[in-house]
Design a protein around this motif. Sequence first.
Motif, PDB file in Angstrom:
ATOM      1  N   ASP A   1       0.809  -1.087  -0.063  1.00  0.00           N
ATOM      2  CA  ASP A   1      -0.102   0.058   0.016  1.00  0.00           C
ATOM      3  C   ASP A   1       0.802   1.303  -0.043  1.00  0.00           C
ATOM      4  O   ASP A   1       0.311   2.391  -0.287  1.00  0.00           O
ATOM      5  CB  ASP A   1      -0.833  -0.231   1.258  1.00  0.00           C
ATOM      6  CG  ASP A   1      -1.977  -1.073   1.331  1.00  0.00           C
ATOM      7  OD1 ASP A   1      -2.317  -1.553   0.220  1.00  0.00           O
ATOM      8  OD2 ASP A   1      -2.453  -1.520   2.436  1.00  0.00           O
ATOM      9  N   PHE A   2       2.014   0.937   0.344  1.00  0.00           N
ATOM     10  CA  PHE A   2       2.869   2.401   0.386  1.00  0.00           C
ATOM     11  C   PHE A   2       3.028   3.322  -0.937  1.00  0.00           C
ATOM     12  O   PHE A   2       2.945   4.577  -0.943  1.00  0.00           O
ATOM     13  CB  PHE A   2       4.126   2.135   1.059  1.00  0.00           C
ATOM     14  CG  PHE A   2       4.291   1.587   2.572  1.00  0.00           C
ATOM     15  CD1 PHE A   2       3.539   2.237   3.671  1.00  0.00           C
ATOM     16  CD2 PHE A   2       4.455   0.569   2.904  1.00  0.00           C
ATOM     17  CE1 PHE A   2       3.359   2.046   4.781  1.00  0.00           C
ATOM     18  CE2 PHE A   2       4.514  -0.027   4.118  1.00  0.00           C
ATOM     19  CZ  PHE A   2       3.967   0.726   5.040  1.00  0.00           C
ATOM     20  N   LEU A   3       3.617   2.348  -1.903  1.00  0.00           N
ATOM     21  CA  LEU A   3       3.694   3.046  -3.285  1.00  0.00           C
ATOM     22  C   LEU A   3       2.271   3.741  -3.517  1.00  0.00           C
ATOM     23  O   LEU A   3       2.304   4.857  -4.067  1.00  0.00           O
ATOM     24  CB  LEU A   3       4.098   1.973  -4.238  1.00  0.00           C
ATOM     25  CG  LEU A   3       4.386   2.612  -5.835  1.00  0.00           C
ATOM     26  CD1 LEU A   3       5.379   2.000  -6.575  1.00  0.00           C
ATOM     27  CD2 LEU A   3       2.910   2.563  -6.663  1.00  0.00           C
ATOM     28  N   PRO A   4       1.026   3.169  -3.767  1.00  0.00           N
ATOM     29  CA  PRO A   4      -0.053   4.024  -4.264  1.00  0.00           C
ATOM     30  C   PRO A   4      -0.227   5.238  -3.325  1.00  0.00           C
ATOM     31  O   PRO A   4      -0.888   6.193  -3.627  1.00  0.00           O
ATOM     32  CB  PRO A   4      -1.071   3.026  -4.363  1.00  0.00           C
ATOM     33  CG  PRO A   4      -0.614   2.054  -3.400  1.00  0.00           C
ATOM     34  CD  PRO A   4       0.822   1.923  -3.612  1.00  0.00           C
ATOM     35  N   THR A   5       0.067   4.919  -2.115  1.00  0.00           N
ATOM     36  CA  THR A   5      -0.193   5.966  -0.877  1.00  0.00           C
ATOM     37  C   THR A   5       0.683   7.198  -1.295  1.00  0.00           C
ATOM     38  O   THR A   5       0.392   8.410  -1.283  1.00  0.00           O
ATOM     39  CB  THR A   5      -0.051   5.447   0.466  1.00  0.00           C
ATOM     40  OG1 THR A   5      -1.058   4.524   0.645  1.00  0.00           O
ATOM     41  CG2 THR A   5      -0.435   6.806   1.241  1.00  0.00           C
ATOM     42  N   LEU A   6       1.939   6.990  -1.403  1.00  0.00           N
ATOM     43  CA  LEU A   6       2.839   7.951  -1.900  1.00  0.00           C
ATOM     44  C   LEU A   6       2.558   8.917  -3.048  1.00  0.00           C
ATOM     45  O   LEU A   6       2.582  10.066  -3.137  1.00  0.00           O
ATOM     46  CB  LEU A   6       4.410   7.549  -1.752  1.00  0.00           C
ATOM     47  CG  LEU A   6       4.932   6.902  -0.439  1.00  0.00           C
ATOM     48  CD1 LEU A   6       6.408   6.398  -0.569  1.00  0.00           C
ATOM     49  CD2 LEU A   6       4.844   7.957   0.689  1.00  0.00           C
ATOM     50  N   ALA A   7       2.252   7.957  -4.205  1.00  0.00           N
ATOM     51  CA  ALA A   7       1.783   8.586  -5.355  1.00  0.00           C
ATOM     52  C   ALA A   7       0.326   9.328  -5.147  1.00  0.00           C
ATOM     53  O   ALA A   7       0.365  10.746  -5.775  1.00  0.00           O
ATOM     54  CB  ALA A   7       1.651   7.246  -6.278  1.00  0.00           C
ATOM     55  N   ASP A   8      -0.419   9.106  -4.217  1.00  0.00           N
ATOM     56  CA  ASP A   8      -1.549   9.718  -4.318  1.00  0.00           C
ATOM     57  C   ASP A   8      -1.155  11.247  -3.416  1.00  0.00           C
ATOM     58  O   ASP A   8      -1.759  12.086  -3.806  1.00  0.00           O
ATOM     59  CB  ASP A   8      -2.680   8.708  -3.225  1.00  0.00           C
ATOM     60  CG  ASP A   8      -4.233   9.319  -3.304  1.00  0.00           C
ATOM     61  OD1 ASP A   8      -4.230  10.321  -4.064  1.00  0.00           O
ATOM     62  OD2 ASP A   8      -4.958   8.762  -2.625  1.00  0.00           O
ATOM     63  N   LEU A   9      -0.584  10.870  -2.266  1.00  0.00           N
ATOM     64  CA  LEU A   9      -0.210  12.359  -1.553  1.00  0.00           C
ATOM     65  C   LEU A   9       0.709  13.271  -2.576  1.00  0.00           C
ATOM     66  O   LEU A   9       0.594  14.517  -2.290  1.00  0.00           O
ATOM     67  CB  LEU A   9       0.677  11.826  -0.429  1.00  0.00           C
ATOM     68  CG  LEU A   9      -0.082  11.105   0.607  1.00  0.00           C
ATOM     69  CD1 LEU A   9       0.984  10.720   1.625  1.00  0.00           C
ATOM     70  CD2 LEU A   9      -1.102  12.108   1.348  1.00  0.00           C
ATOM     71  N   ALA A  10       1.177  12.664  -3.484  1.00  0.00           N
ATOM     72  CA  ALA A  10       2.058  13.471  -4.392  1.00  0.00           C
ATOM     73  C   ALA A  10       1.302  14.062  -5.642  1.00  0.00           C
ATOM     74  O   ALA A  10       1.765  14.747  -6.525  1.00  0.00           O
ATOM     75  CB  ALA A  10       3.307  12.881  -4.845  1.00  0.00           C
ATOM     76  N   ASP A  11       0.136  13.381  -5.626  1.00  0.00           N
ATOM     77  CA  ASP A  11      -0.813  13.698  -6.849  1.00  0.00           C
ATOM     78  C   ASP A  11      -0.125  13.337  -8.254  1.00  0.00           C
ATOM     79  O   ASP A  11      -0.014  14.054  -9.228  1.00  0.00           O
ATOM     80  CB  ASP A  11      -1.276  15.380  -6.928  1.00  0.00           C
ATOM     81  CG  ASP A  11      -2.262  15.715  -8.013  1.00  0.00           C
ATOM     82  OD1 ASP A  11      -3.067  14.558  -8.159  1.00  0.00           O
ATOM     83  OD2 ASP A  11      -2.329  16.522  -8.564  1.00  0.00           O
ATOM     84  N   ALA A  12       0.435  12.110  -8.117  1.00  0.00           N
ATOM     85  CA  ALA A  12       1.240  11.426  -9.272  1.00  0.00           C
ATOM     86  C   ALA A  12       0.426  10.326  -9.898  1.00  0.00           C
ATOM     87  O   ALA A  12       0.048   9.478  -8.951  1.00  0.00           O
ATOM     88  CB  ALA A  12       2.624  11.061  -8.704  1.00  0.00           C
ATOM     89  N   PRO A  13       0.312  10.239 -11.183  1.00  0.00           N
ATOM     90  CA  PRO A  13      -0.322   9.114 -11.729  1.00  0.00           C
ATOM     91  C   PRO A  13       0.550   7.963 -11.647  1.00  0.00           C
ATOM     92  O   PRO A  13       1.551   7.670 -11.419  1.00  0.00           O
ATOM     93  CB  PRO A  13      -0.438   9.455 -12.954  1.00  0.00           C
ATOM     94  CG  PRO A  13       1.009  10.228 -13.375  1.00  0.00           C
ATOM     95  CD  PRO A  13       0.876  11.134 -12.238  1.00  0.00           C
ATOM     96  N   LEU A  14      -0.362   6.589 -11.251  1.00  0.00           N
ATOM     97  CA  LEU A  14       0.407   5.438 -11.191  1.00  0.00           C
ATOM     98  C   LEU A  14       0.882   4.861 -12.424  1.00  0.00           C
ATOM     99  O   LEU A  14       0.360   5.378 -13.623  1.00  0.00           O
ATOM    100  CB  LEU A  14      -0.726   4.373 -10.741  1.00  0.00           C
ATOM    101  CG  LEU A  14      -0.939   4.469  -9.128  1.00  0.00           C
ATOM    102  CD1 LEU A  14      -2.120   3.529  -8.673  1.00  0.00           C
ATOM    103  CD2 LEU A  14       0.346   4.490  -8.152  1.00  0.00           C
ATOM    104  N   PRO A  15       1.809   4.026 -12.721  1.00  0.00           N
ATOM    105  CA  PRO A  15       2.425   3.966 -14.048  1.00  0.00           C
ATOM    106  C   PRO A  15       1.156   2.873 -14.779  1.00  0.00           C
ATOM    107  O   PRO A  15       0.677   1.987 -14.186  1.00  0.00           O
ATOM    108  CB  PRO A  15       3.487   2.768 -13.809  1.00  0.00           C
ATOM    109  CG  PRO A  15       3.458   2.409 -12.391  1.00  0.00           C
ATOM    110  CD  PRO A  15       2.676   3.523 -11.669  1.00  0.00           C
ATOM    111  N   SER A  16       1.014   3.040 -16.214  1.00  0.00           N
ATOM    112  CA  SER A  16       0.072   2.190 -16.697  1.00  0.00           C
ATOM    113  C   SER A  16       0.865   0.869 -17.390  1.00  0.00           C
ATOM    114  O   SER A  16       2.004   0.611 -17.322  1.00  0.00           O
ATOM    115  CB  SER A  16      -0.274   3.170 -18.152  1.00  0.00           C
ATOM    116  OG  SER A  16       0.766   3.233 -18.918  1.00  0.00           O
TER     117      SER A  16
END
Length: 476
Positions: free
Chosen positions: A340-355
């Motif tokens: 859960d840490f990767l999607p959480t950090l990405a969410d907080l950074a307003d960064a898209p997850l890799p396609s």
Amino acid sequence: MKRLCVNVCLICCMVLCALPVQAAEQKQDQRPNMIFILLDNVGKDWFRCYGSSENQTPTIDHLAYNGLRFRNCYVTPVCSTTRHMLLTGRYPFRSGWHTHHDPAIYGGGYFDWNREICFARILRDAGYNTCISGKWQINDLFDPAQKDALIEHGFQEYCIFPEGKKGHPAHKKRYWDPYVIQNGKRLDTQGKFGPDIFTDYLIEYMKTHRDKPFCAYYSTILTHIPVVHTPHNLGEELTPREQFAGMLNYSDHLIGRLVKALDELGIRDNTILFIVPDNGTDNGTDQNAEQSLGGRINGRVSGEGIYSLKEQGINMPLIINCPKLVGSERVSDDLIDAADFLPTLADLADAPLPSGVTIDGRSFAPQILDQPREEPWRPWCLTQYYKQRVVRDQRFKLYSTGEFYDLSEDPLEQHDLSGTERVKSDRATGTSHAELQAVLDSLPENAKLPWEFRSISARKIRAEEARQKEAEKSGN
């Protein structure tokens, strides 16, 4: 001509006036900074904020009591598998990295940036500055093919204990007079203590990058064995357990230095601090309770830690602190796992997850920010080691090998409920067993990597499997 000059002056004034506005706009990126602290080989048994009777973590306890702490956060039972899981957001069966492997020591396969995407790369591409300080063991940085691995994984800057194969000057040199590489150059560390170097580096890094969002991954080397004296207890005669306690206390001291630096830099209110260990306490080989490295909870010394899929090995503290964004004391029963840490950090950074990549984890940023979720949180969390998988809900825990425990009544997992009448007769027990079994049944087989695990753990597993096959063959 006079009118032309006036127009030119007006244009120049407009340009000059726009410059500070543009500069201000560049500094208006208010996305939070993030410092992710991964402690090494120490479980809940040593944290007072999780019920321990030890008293070595006053700073961490204060952060827990003035922030958010999760009661149940699942990692894997050993360092490299946890690191791979949290860096990629993928379960071990998905990535194939399901068994301990340290390429810096054993060689062979490694954390391949062409196969997996690290959270640092996601945040870097979203405009964050990224760095790592401390330990990195899932690439051999002395291999010419991997020497730029940290940059490839998305870390723009680094200060690292790289580890090296047996016989290499870096081998095991993590504490006193450590082998440290900072941005490609080896440092002179004579007479210095490794954890101090990595903390000093982070403080200087924050000073340099305070005006732009950053993500610092502090992969600590404390409290990994061997036990050693710290600068706070040099010259004292200490038992191994007392040395371990001192190492944890020094970790707490260093985290306090980071928090103080955040306050002095004026960025504390916009910096989210994560603290989580990579697995349970390495209790060593001494079975004497007074010499065991396990901490005390409820009057007893903790049992199994590292390499164990029991709760002491995988259910770790998770503390998140930021006065303005996280708020005062909150405790969550939501089930978190390392993916859960990767999607959480990405969410907080307003960064898209890799396609095109399956991310198993889910963002718990709404819980961190105390915001309502658009959908319910999942009712289970998962981890594994090699072929054995474990899934749990709020109360029950089921192993892929069949063992089934009621953690509310049996946190030490001493009474296996599988095959008992209770699973059939008690509705709550039977329902949980069926639901957790359905989760396990839905998971695919372990993905295969193009190389073989070379750790001692992996060799033991293969030897045991070979022994079992030979026994079966002899029995036939």
